[in-house]
Each structure stands twice: as C-alpha cells, then as structure tokens.
Design a protein around this motif. Structure first.
Motif, PDB file in Angstrom:
ATOM      1  N   THR A 135       0.842  -1.192   0.000  1.00 25.36           N
ATOM      2  CA  THR A 135       0.000   0.000   0.000  1.00 25.36           C
ATOM      3  C   THR A 135       0.879   1.245   0.000  1.00 25.36           C
ATOM      4  OG1 THR A 135      -1.714  -1.165   1.223  1.00 25.36           O
ATOM      5  CG2 THR A 135      -1.826   1.231   1.235  1.00 25.36           C
ATOM      6  N   ARG A 136       0.543   2.175  -0.853  1.00 26.19           N
ATOM      7  CA  ARG A 136       1.267   3.443  -0.954  1.00 26.19           C
ATOM      8  C   ARG A 136       0.399   4.564  -0.401  1.00 26.19           C
ATOM      9  NH1 ARG A 136       5.466   0.865  -1.165  1.00 26.19           N
ATOM     10  NH2 ARG A 136       6.232   0.074  -3.123  1.00 26.19           N
ATOM     11  N   ASP A 137       1.015   5.439   0.385  1.00 28.34           N
ATOM     12  CA  ASP A 137       0.332   6.574   0.996  1.00 28.34           C
ATOM     13  C   ASP A 137       0.483   7.772   0.064  1.00 28.34           C
ATOM     14  OD1 ASP A 137      -0.859   8.369   2.711  1.00 28.34           O
ATOM     15  OD2 ASP A 137       0.783   8.389   4.154  1.00 28.34           O
ATOM     16  N   ILE A 138      -0.634   8.237  -0.489  1.00 27.67           N
ATOM     17  CA  ILE A 138      -0.627   9.347  -1.434  1.00 27.67           C
ATOM     18  C   ILE A 138      -1.328  10.544  -0.800  1.00 27.67           C
ATOM     19  CG2 ILE A 138      -1.211  10.119  -3.767  1.00 27.67           C
ATOM     20  CD1 ILE A 138       0.569   7.570  -3.670  1.00 27.67           C
ATOM     21  N   GLY A 139      -0.598  11.637  -0.638  1.00 30.95           N
ATOM     22  CA  GLY A 139      -1.171  12.877  -0.131  1.00 30.95           C
ATOM     23  C   GLY A 139      -1.683  13.714  -1.286  1.00 30.95           C
TER      24      GLY A 139
ATOM     25  N   LYS B  73      -3.524   4.372  -0.680  1.00 28.64           N
ATOM     26  CA  LYS B  73      -4.256   5.034   0.406  1.00 28.64           C
ATOM     27  C   LYS B  73      -4.147   6.526   0.128  1.00 28.64           C
ATOM     28  CE  LYS B  73      -4.093   6.142   5.240  1.00 28.64           C
ATOM     29  NZ  LYS B  73      -3.018   6.877   5.864  1.00 28.64           N
ATOM     30  N   MET B  74      -5.189   7.080  -0.458  1.00 28.18           N
ATOM     31  CA  MET B  74      -5.184   8.491  -0.848  1.00 28.18           C
ATOM     32  C   MET B  74      -5.950   9.310   0.178  1.00 28.18           C
ATOM     33  SD  MET B  74      -5.801   8.089  -4.931  1.00 28.18           S
ATOM     34  CE  MET B  74      -4.876   9.496  -5.500  1.00 28.18           C
ATOM     35  N   GLU B  75      -5.360  10.445   0.544  1.00 31.88           N
ATOM     36  CA  GLU B  75      -5.972  11.307   1.556  1.00 31.88           C
ATOM     37  C   GLU B  75      -5.659  12.757   1.231  1.00 31.88           C
ATOM     38  OE1 GLU B  75      -5.545  12.132   6.358  1.00 31.88           O
ATOM     39  OE2 GLU B  75      -4.699  10.329   5.500  1.00 31.88           O
TER      40      GLU B  75
ATOM     41  N   ARG C   1       3.507  15.118   8.067  1.00 36.65           N
ATOM     42  CA  ARG C   1       2.492  14.420   7.272  1.00 36.65           C
ATOM     43  C   ARG C   1       2.963  14.239   5.833  1.00 36.65           C
ATOM     44  NH1 ARG C   1       0.314  11.173   4.993  1.00 36.65           N
ATOM     45  NH2 ARG C   1      -1.795  11.217   4.163  1.00 36.65           N
ATOM     46  N   VAL C   2       3.538  15.296   5.269  1.00 39.89           N
ATOM     47  CA  VAL C   2       4.030  15.222   3.890  1.00 39.89           C
ATOM     48  C   VAL C   2       5.196  14.246   3.795  1.00 39.89           C
ATOM     49  CG1 VAL C   2       5.070  16.531   1.996  1.00 39.89           C
ATOM     50  CG2 VAL C   2       3.181  17.525   3.321  1.00 39.89           C
ATOM     51  N   ASP C   3       6.099  14.288   4.770  1.00 41.32           N
ATOM     52  CA  ASP C   3       7.242  13.361   4.764  1.00 41.32           C
ATOM     53  C   ASP C   3       6.791  11.901   4.821  1.00 41.32           C
ATOM     54  OD1 ASP C   3       9.146  15.352   4.571  1.00 41.32           O
ATOM     55  OD2 ASP C   3       9.622  15.357   6.706  1.00 41.32           O
ATOM     56  N   ALA C   4       5.651  11.646   5.440  1.00 45.71           N
ATOM     57  CA  ALA C   4       5.143  10.279   5.559  1.00 45.71           C
ATOM     58  C   ALA C   4       4.542   9.765   4.251  1.00 45.71           C
ATOM     59  CB  ALA C   4       4.093  10.210   6.670  1.00 45.71           C
TER      60      ALA C   4
ATOM     61  N   ALA D 261       4.031   9.617  -2.107  1.00 43.54           N
ATOM     62  CA  ALA D 261       3.907  10.506  -3.266  1.00 43.54           C
ATOM     63  C   ALA D 261       2.860  11.565  -2.936  1.00 43.54           C
ATOM     64  CB  ALA D 261       3.488   9.729  -4.506  1.00 43.54           C
ATOM     65  N   VAL D 262       2.870  12.643  -3.699  1.00 44.38           N
ATOM     66  CA  VAL D 262       1.843  13.679  -3.550  1.00 44.38           C
ATOM     67  C   VAL D 262       1.225  13.952  -4.913  1.00 44.38           C
ATOM     68  CG1 VAL D 262       2.844  14.765  -1.502  1.00 44.38           C
ATOM     69  CG2 VAL D 262       3.493  15.585  -3.761  1.00 44.38           C
ATOM     70  N   LEU D 263      -0.019  14.376  -4.881  1.00 41.00           N
ATOM     71  CA  LEU D 263      -0.764  14.703  -6.084  1.00 41.00           C
ATOM     72  C   LEU D 263      -1.356  16.091  -5.878  1.00 41.00           C
ATOM     73  CD1 LEU D 263      -2.105  13.783  -8.786  1.00 41.00           C
ATOM     74  CD2 LEU D 263      -3.971  12.878  -7.391  1.00 41.00           C
TER      75      LEU D 263
END
Length: 88
Positions: free
Chosen positions: A4-8, A36-38, A66-69, A72-74
């Motif tokens: 699972t990838r955490d996507i901000g 996991k997009m949030e 939060r961003v460091d965790a 990737a970011v969108l």
C-alpha cells in the motif's frame, strides 16, 4: 507483503464546494486498494515567514511530518485561462 502506498493530495482551492475538492474525492473513490489516498489540508497553514524558518510553528511541523510520511503527492489545482496558477 504490504504494498500500500500513501498518497497525499493537495487541493489548490480552499472553497468547501470547489470542483477541485470534488475531483480529489472522486480520485480517492476510484483509487485501487494499493493506494491510500488522503487530502492533506492546507487552509490552516500560516503564510510563509522566513523569520520562522529555523523554528516553525507546531502546525507547520505537523504538516511537514504528514508530507514526509507520504510516498507521493498529487496536486489538484484550479485551471485559469487554460493554464495553471502562477504561470504568466
């Protein structure tokens, strides 16, 4: 193995009913279970002040953590005159 990838997701409009927020929520709903997009909220952040750069307010430190965790970011940002904000 957990892949699972955490996507901000950063929404570039602060309006509660913004089209960009609706798009971000739709992307979250369409994402595969491996993502996991949030939405990472930005409306509560203070304006940048270089005087505080070496010792930022707690809200900024929490945001950076939060961003460091994120893996990737969108960015979901408004379109202005068929371009992105800030482009002349």
């Amino acid at each position: 193995m957990d892949t699972t990838r955490d996507i901000g997701i950063f929404v570039g409009s602060l309006r509660k009913e913004s089209f960009n927020r609706k798009m971000a929520k739709a992307l979250i709903g369409l994402a595969p279970t491996s993502l996991k997009m949030e939405i990472v909220e930005i409306g509560h952040l203070p304006f940048f002040n270089q005087d505080h750069e070496s010792d930022p307010p707690q809200v900024v430190r929490d945001f950076k953590q939060r961003v460091d965790a994120c893996d990737a970011v969108l960015f979901v940002t408004p379109e202005y005159n068929r371009s992105v904000p800030g482009v002349l």
